[in-house]
Write a protein that holds these residues in place. Structure first.
Motif, PDB file in Angstrom:
ATOM      1  N   SER A  31       0.851  -1.185   0.000  1.00 31.13           N
ATOM      2  CA  SER A  31       0.000   0.000   0.000  1.00 31.13           C
ATOM      3  C   SER A  31       0.889   1.238   0.000  1.00 31.13           C
ATOM      4  O   SER A  31       2.013   1.200   0.471  1.00 31.13           O
ATOM      5  CB  SER A  31      -0.857   0.011   1.251  1.00 31.13           C
ATOM      6  OG  SER A  31      -0.061   0.187   2.372  1.00 31.13           O
ATOM      7  N   ASP A  32       0.375   2.345  -0.562  1.00 31.34           N
ATOM      8  CA  ASP A  32       1.151   3.549  -0.387  1.00 31.34           C
ATOM      9  C   ASP A  32       0.275   4.671   0.133  1.00 31.34           C
ATOM     10  O   ASP A  32      -0.802   4.937  -0.376  1.00 31.34           O
ATOM     11  CB  ASP A  32       1.956   3.902  -1.654  1.00 31.34           C
ATOM     12  CG  ASP A  32       1.125   4.319  -2.816  1.00 31.34           C
ATOM     13  OD1 ASP A  32       0.625   5.426  -2.762  1.00 31.34           O
ATOM     14  OD2 ASP A  32       0.995   3.533  -3.768  1.00 31.34           O
ATOM     15  N   ARG A  33       0.746   5.257   1.224  1.00 30.24           N
ATOM     16  CA  ARG A  33      -0.030   6.281   1.911  1.00 30.24           C
ATOM     17  C   ARG A  33      -0.144   7.528   1.044  1.00 30.24           C
ATOM     18  O   ARG A  33       0.828   7.937   0.409  1.00 30.24           O
ATOM     19  CB  ARG A  33       0.648   6.631   3.250  1.00 30.24           C
ATOM     20  CG  ARG A  33      -0.171   7.605   4.070  1.00 30.24           C
ATOM     21  CD  ARG A  33       0.522   7.950   5.365  1.00 30.24           C
ATOM     22  NE  ARG A  33       0.437   6.916   6.383  1.00 30.24           N
ATOM     23  CZ  ARG A  33      -0.642   6.673   7.133  1.00 30.24           C
ATOM     24  NH1 ARG A  33      -1.737   7.367   6.955  1.00 30.24           N
ATOM     25  NH2 ARG A  33      -0.614   5.736   8.042  1.00 30.24           N
ATOM     26  N   ILE A  34      -1.335   8.089   1.024  1.00 29.73           N
ATOM     27  CA  ILE A  34      -1.536   9.316   0.257  1.00 29.73           C
ATOM     28  C   ILE A  34      -0.981  10.468   1.069  1.00 29.73           C
ATOM     29  O   ILE A  34      -1.259  10.585   2.263  1.00 29.73           O
ATOM     30  CB  ILE A  34      -3.032   9.478  -0.043  1.00 29.73           C
ATOM     31  CG1 ILE A  34      -3.445   8.363  -1.013  1.00 29.73           C
ATOM     32  CG2 ILE A  34      -3.350  10.839  -0.608  1.00 29.73           C
ATOM     33  CD1 ILE A  34      -4.844   7.942  -0.897  1.00 29.73           C
ATOM     34  N   SER A  35      -0.184  11.304   0.445  1.00 27.71           N
ATOM     35  CA  SER A  35       0.561  12.266   1.257  1.00 27.71           C
ATOM     36  C   SER A  35      -0.216  13.538   1.580  1.00 27.71           C
ATOM     37  O   SER A  35      -0.128  14.050   2.684  1.00 27.71           O
ATOM     38  CB  SER A  35       1.872  12.613   0.567  1.00 27.71           C
ATOM     39  OG  SER A  35       1.588  13.040  -0.738  1.00 27.71           O
ATOM     40  N   ASP A  36      -1.036  14.032   0.635  1.00 28.60           N
ATOM     41  CA  ASP A  36      -1.734  15.300   0.903  1.00 28.60           C
ATOM     42  C   ASP A  36      -2.790  15.118   1.993  1.00 28.60           C
ATOM     43  O   ASP A  36      -3.667  14.262   1.857  1.00 28.60           O
ATOM     44  CB  ASP A  36      -2.477  15.767  -0.355  1.00 28.60           C
ATOM     45  CG  ASP A  36      -1.597  16.581  -1.270  1.00 28.60           C
ATOM     46  OD1 ASP A  36      -0.378  16.645  -1.015  1.00 28.60           O
ATOM     47  OD2 ASP A  36      -2.133  17.134  -2.247  1.00 28.60           O
ATOM     48  N   PRO A  37      -2.751  15.934   3.045  1.00 34.37           N
ATOM     49  CA  PRO A  37      -3.877  15.915   3.986  1.00 34.37           C
ATOM     50  C   PRO A  37      -5.151  16.295   3.249  1.00 34.37           C
ATOM     51  O   PRO A  37      -5.092  17.060   2.282  1.00 34.37           O
ATOM     52  CB  PRO A  37      -3.524  17.019   4.999  1.00 34.37           C
ATOM     53  CG  PRO A  37      -2.114  17.394   4.739  1.00 34.37           C
ATOM     54  CD  PRO A  37      -1.783  16.992   3.338  1.00 34.37           C
ATOM     55  N   CYS A  38      -6.285  15.799   3.670  1.00 31.70           N
ATOM     56  CA  CYS A  38      -7.538  16.251   3.027  1.00 31.70           C
ATOM     57  C   CYS A  38      -8.781  15.859   3.814  1.00 31.70           C
ATOM     58  O   CYS A  38      -8.739  15.012   4.694  1.00 31.70           O
ATOM     59  CB  CYS A  38      -7.652  15.732   1.593  1.00 31.70           C
ATOM     60  SG  CYS A  38      -8.004  13.995   1.438  1.00 31.70           S
ATOM     61  N   ASN A  39      -9.875  16.535   3.458  1.00 32.64           N
ATOM     62  CA  ASN A  39     -11.218  16.194   3.932  1.00 32.64           C
ATOM     63  C   ASN A  39     -11.995  15.605   2.769  1.00 32.64           C
ATOM     64  O   ASN A  39     -11.852  16.080   1.641  1.00 32.64           O
ATOM     65  CB  ASN A  39     -11.986  17.468   4.328  1.00 32.64           C
ATOM     66  CG  ASN A  39     -11.559  17.992   5.680  1.00 32.64           C
ATOM     67  OD1 ASN A  39     -11.815  17.357   6.692  1.00 32.64           O
ATOM     68  ND2 ASN A  39     -10.909  19.148   5.687  1.00 32.64           N
ATOM     69  N   ILE A  40     -12.843  14.616   3.061  1.00 38.02           N
ATOM     70  CA  ILE A  40     -13.838  14.223   2.057  1.00 38.02           C
ATOM     71  C   ILE A  40     -15.210  14.535   2.633  1.00 38.02           C
ATOM     72  O   ILE A  40     -15.538  14.099   3.757  1.00 38.02           O
ATOM     73  CB  ILE A  40     -13.821  12.730   1.719  1.00 38.02           C
ATOM     74  CG1 ILE A  40     -12.455  12.280   1.255  1.00 38.02           C
ATOM     75  CG2 ILE A  40     -14.830  12.440   0.614  1.00 38.02           C
ATOM     76  CD1 ILE A  40     -12.462  10.873   0.669  1.00 38.02           C
ATOM     77  N   VAL A  41     -15.973  15.308   1.883  1.00 33.55           N
ATOM     78  CA  VAL A  41     -17.355  15.586   2.278  1.00 33.55           C
ATOM     79  C   VAL A  41     -18.250  14.675   1.453  1.00 33.55           C
ATOM     80  O   VAL A  41     -18.233  14.734   0.219  1.00 33.55           O
ATOM     81  CB  VAL A  41     -17.720  17.059   1.986  1.00 33.55           C
ATOM     82  CG1 VAL A  41     -19.163  17.331   2.413  1.00 33.55           C
ATOM     83  CG2 VAL A  41     -16.750  18.007   2.671  1.00 33.55           C
ATOM     84  N   PHE A  42     -18.998  13.809   2.132  1.00 33.21           N
ATOM     85  CA  PHE A  42     -19.927  12.936   1.417  1.00 33.21           C
ATOM     86  C   PHE A  42     -21.326  13.529   1.474  1.00 33.21           C
ATOM     87  O   PHE A  42     -21.990  13.458   2.523  1.00 33.21           O
ATOM     88  CB  PHE A  42     -19.922  11.524   2.025  1.00 33.21           C
ATOM     89  CG  PHE A  42     -18.686  10.736   1.676  1.00 33.21           C
ATOM     90  CD1 PHE A  42     -18.522  10.205   0.401  1.00 33.21           C
ATOM     91  CD2 PHE A  42     -17.689  10.521   2.621  1.00 33.21           C
ATOM     92  CE1 PHE A  42     -17.382   9.471   0.074  1.00 33.21           C
ATOM     93  CE2 PHE A  42     -16.548   9.791   2.300  1.00 33.21           C
ATOM     94  CZ  PHE A  42     -16.394   9.277   1.024  1.00 33.21           C
ATOM     95  N   PHE A  43     -21.762  14.143   0.365  1.00 32.59           N
ATOM     96  CA  PHE A  43     -23.159  14.559   0.274  1.00 32.59           C
ATOM     97  C   PHE A  43     -23.983  13.298   0.040  1.00 32.59           C
ATOM     98  O   PHE A  43     -23.693  12.525  -0.869  1.00 32.59           O
ATOM     99  CB  PHE A  43     -23.342  15.532  -0.894  1.00 32.59           C
ATOM    100  CG  PHE A  43     -22.619  16.845  -0.693  1.00 32.59           C
ATOM    101  CD1 PHE A  43     -23.171  17.825   0.105  1.00 32.59           C
ATOM    102  CD2 PHE A  43     -21.386  17.069  -1.289  1.00 32.59           C
ATOM    103  CE1 PHE A  43     -22.500  19.031   0.304  1.00 32.59           C
ATOM    104  CE2 PHE A  43     -20.712  18.257  -1.092  1.00 32.59           C
ATOM    105  CZ  PHE A  43     -21.268  19.241  -0.293  1.00 32.59           C
TER     106      PHE A  43
END
Ligand code: NDP
Length: 525
Positions: A31-43
């Motif tokens: 697996s490779d960790r995604i580097s950019d921090p982020c939010n996911i908003v699920f509408f």
């Protein structure tokens, strides 16, 4: 913030907690960790897709260490939750829908739960988008999500434009909210016909540019679909024969055993042509038929997909019956159990004219494919659930072997997409013994046994790509529009002429007779 250039195909990540030393094919599956921090908003976070597919995919990524270290998940829907009750809801849904080895428990769950919050809201109310903005800013402060946002539209399609408009009004659009990147993931269907797709595109592109729009077609996240490109362009033996000189015909099948289940109201306004052919099947067609891209860059691949779609002549309205076949299932038997016909399903009209089966013949006006027919079919309540692409090669030019009674079948290369995932090649072999009997045999590669791991679920792959900013497996607007243009004459003809032969195939069968009149050589389901 401007979107970074999109990455190529090389980012495939699959779980591999053990076994890499045992099976050399598993090397490179870490697996490779995604580097950019982020939010996911699920509408639409209280809906069916979120609980069955999206939430288990995100949690699986968490368990595999693929999520960024700084991550926030925000649910947005009308159902009456606060942060705590929504976390409890998520936990229950994971207990219901996550695979047995990915159920929520212990510290791993507690850590994930900290990233979850909820905005109780109506899509029509700007004030609730301001609440969302406040939650995003709080996540940036407390979780360190750095202003990066993915807005995932898991809602009924009619509200897509409303959500996009309110994102802009609440200054959550990429131009106003420039502390990080903002991307929007749009669920299928992208429009219900050419006009509505264009209207939706106009609404979305007023707020997001193409670099930030991720039109999802979960078929494209399936491993064998991605492998079509690897098969064609990472091997020397297939590409030289991938043309009219060697290929007789190509058939693409997406067959289901299921009926419309609880989705009768939606399906009766859609039908097989719009629900499957316009998107999933057309995407498979483009990947099989496109020219080699100049690189594995997302846009290089998407340029070629659009190009080949634009080389498909549009059927003339009066030729529709010669290049297509439609069907609707009647009562029948599936796995030994009697099932009702389509018109007796919940929320379906007793005289419905909606097709539950569609078959289409396409041709391509270019040097590579001139004269080679491509047959596409999709249907519900067929004999077997199977999605595959079968490339049939031309017959041998001269018969040398075999008893006169032996049929010498043409070679067929099958890309198996579901339920099996793999590649099979049919070729002719001599039956052992003194006589020269010839029989068809298969060389069969299966991903599960070959690589010793199950392919990651499609949504997991696609969410990871959206977080990384890799648009390769998302459909670009020009291809969506062209696919609508191709199916529109058929759709209009079918809509405007009632098929008095409906229902014309029994549930559990091979589909309507008209499909075999269009193309007698469909592979058996
Ligand atoms: P559901 O009807 O199950 O869920 C709809 C969601 O939207 C609910 O969370 C609902 O919230 C919310 N919602 C609807 N209207 C509003 C509103 N005015 N304000 C706030 N929230 C609202 O739909 P699905 O999950 O089945 O489908 C979602 C999308 O995914 C659709 O585009 C569908 O085509 C696509 N899709 C679905 C698949 C599936 O298997 N379900 C497969 C592939 C694609 P609440 O109930 O709280 O009001």
């Amino acid at each position: 913030m401007p979107e970074a250039a999109t990455a190529g195909l090389a980012s495939t990540a699959a779980p591999s907690r053990d076994g890499a030393a045992v099976n050399p094919l598993r090397q490179g599956l870490e697996s490779d960790r995604i580097s950019d921090p982020c939010n996911i908003v699920f509408f639409g976070a209280s809906g069916d897709l979120f609980k069955r597919m999206l939430l288990p995919a995100v949690y699986s990524m968490h368990l595999k260490g693929m999520l960024p270290e700084k991550f926030g998940l925000i649910g947005f829907a009308r159902s009456d939750f606060d942060d705590d009750t929504f976390r409890a809801y998520c936990r229950t849904q994971l207990e219901n829908f996550a695979p047995p080895d990915q159920k929520p428990s212990g510290d791993l769950w507690n850590e994930f739960a900290k990233s979850i919050s909820y905005v109780c809201a109506d899509f029509k109310d700007t004030k609730h988008f301001e609440d969302l903005r406040a939650q995003l800013e709080e996540n940036d402060r407390t979780l360190g999500t750095a202003g990066n946002r993915i807005y995932y539209l898991a809602t009924p399609p009619p509200v897509f434009p409303e959500i996009v408009k309110h994102l802009k009004l609440a200054k959550l659009d990429p131009k106003s909210d420039d502390r990080g990147w903002s991307r929007i993931v749009v669920e299928k269907p992208f429009g219900t016909d050419l006009a509505s797709a264009r209207a939706l595109q106009a609404a979305v592109e007023r707020v997001f540019n193409e670099r930030s729009i991720y039109r999802i077609d979960h078929y494209l996240g399936k491993e064998p679909v991605q492998d079509i490109l690897a098969l064609r362009f990472a091997n020397t033996i297939f590409e030289p024969i991938w043309n009219r000189n060697y290929v007789h015909s190509v058939q693409i099948t997406a067959a289901e055993q299921l009926g419309v289940e609880q989705r009768g109201a939606y399906y009766d306004n859609a039908g097989a042509l719009r629900d499957m052919i316009q998107n999933h099947v057309m995407n498979l067609f483009a990947l099989v038929a496109m020219e080699p891209p100049a690189s594995s860059d997302a846009n290089a691949i998407r340029d070629e997909k659009f190009k080949v779609l634009s080389e498909v002549p549009l059927p003339a309205i009066d030729a529709v019956s010669r290049v297509s076949a439609r069907g609707q299932y009647g009562p029948g038997t599936i796995d030994g159990a009697a099932v009702p016909g389509y018109r007796n399903e919940a929320d379906v009209g007793l005289d419905s004219n909606t097709e539950t089966f569609a078959a289409v013949k396409l041709t391509i006006d270019n040097w590579r494919w001139a004269g080679v027919p491509f047959f596409l079919r999709s249907g519900k309540r067929l004999a077997r659930k199977v999605s595959e692409i079968a490339v049939t090669f031309k017959p041998i030019p001269h018969r040398l072997y075999g008893d006169e009674t032996d049929a010498i079948e043409p070679n067929v290369l099958v890309v198996k997409i579901q339920p099996d995932e793999g590649i099979a090649l049919r070729f002719e072999a001599k039956v052992p013994g003194p006589k020269q009997h010839i029989r068809s045999v298969y060389m069969d590669f299966n991903y599960g046994t070959g690589f010793g791991v199950q392919s990651p679920p499609a949504y997991e792959r696609l969410l990871a790509d959206a977080m990384r900013g890799d648009q390769t497996l998302f459909t670009r607007w020009d291809a969506v529009e062209r696919a609508w243009e191709i199916v529109t004459p058929i759709q209009e003809k079918w809509q405007n002429t009632k098929d008095f032969g409906f229902p014309n195939y029994a549930a559990g069968s091979q589909g309507p007779q008209s499909a075999f009149e269009l193309f007698p050589d469909w592979r058996k389901l």
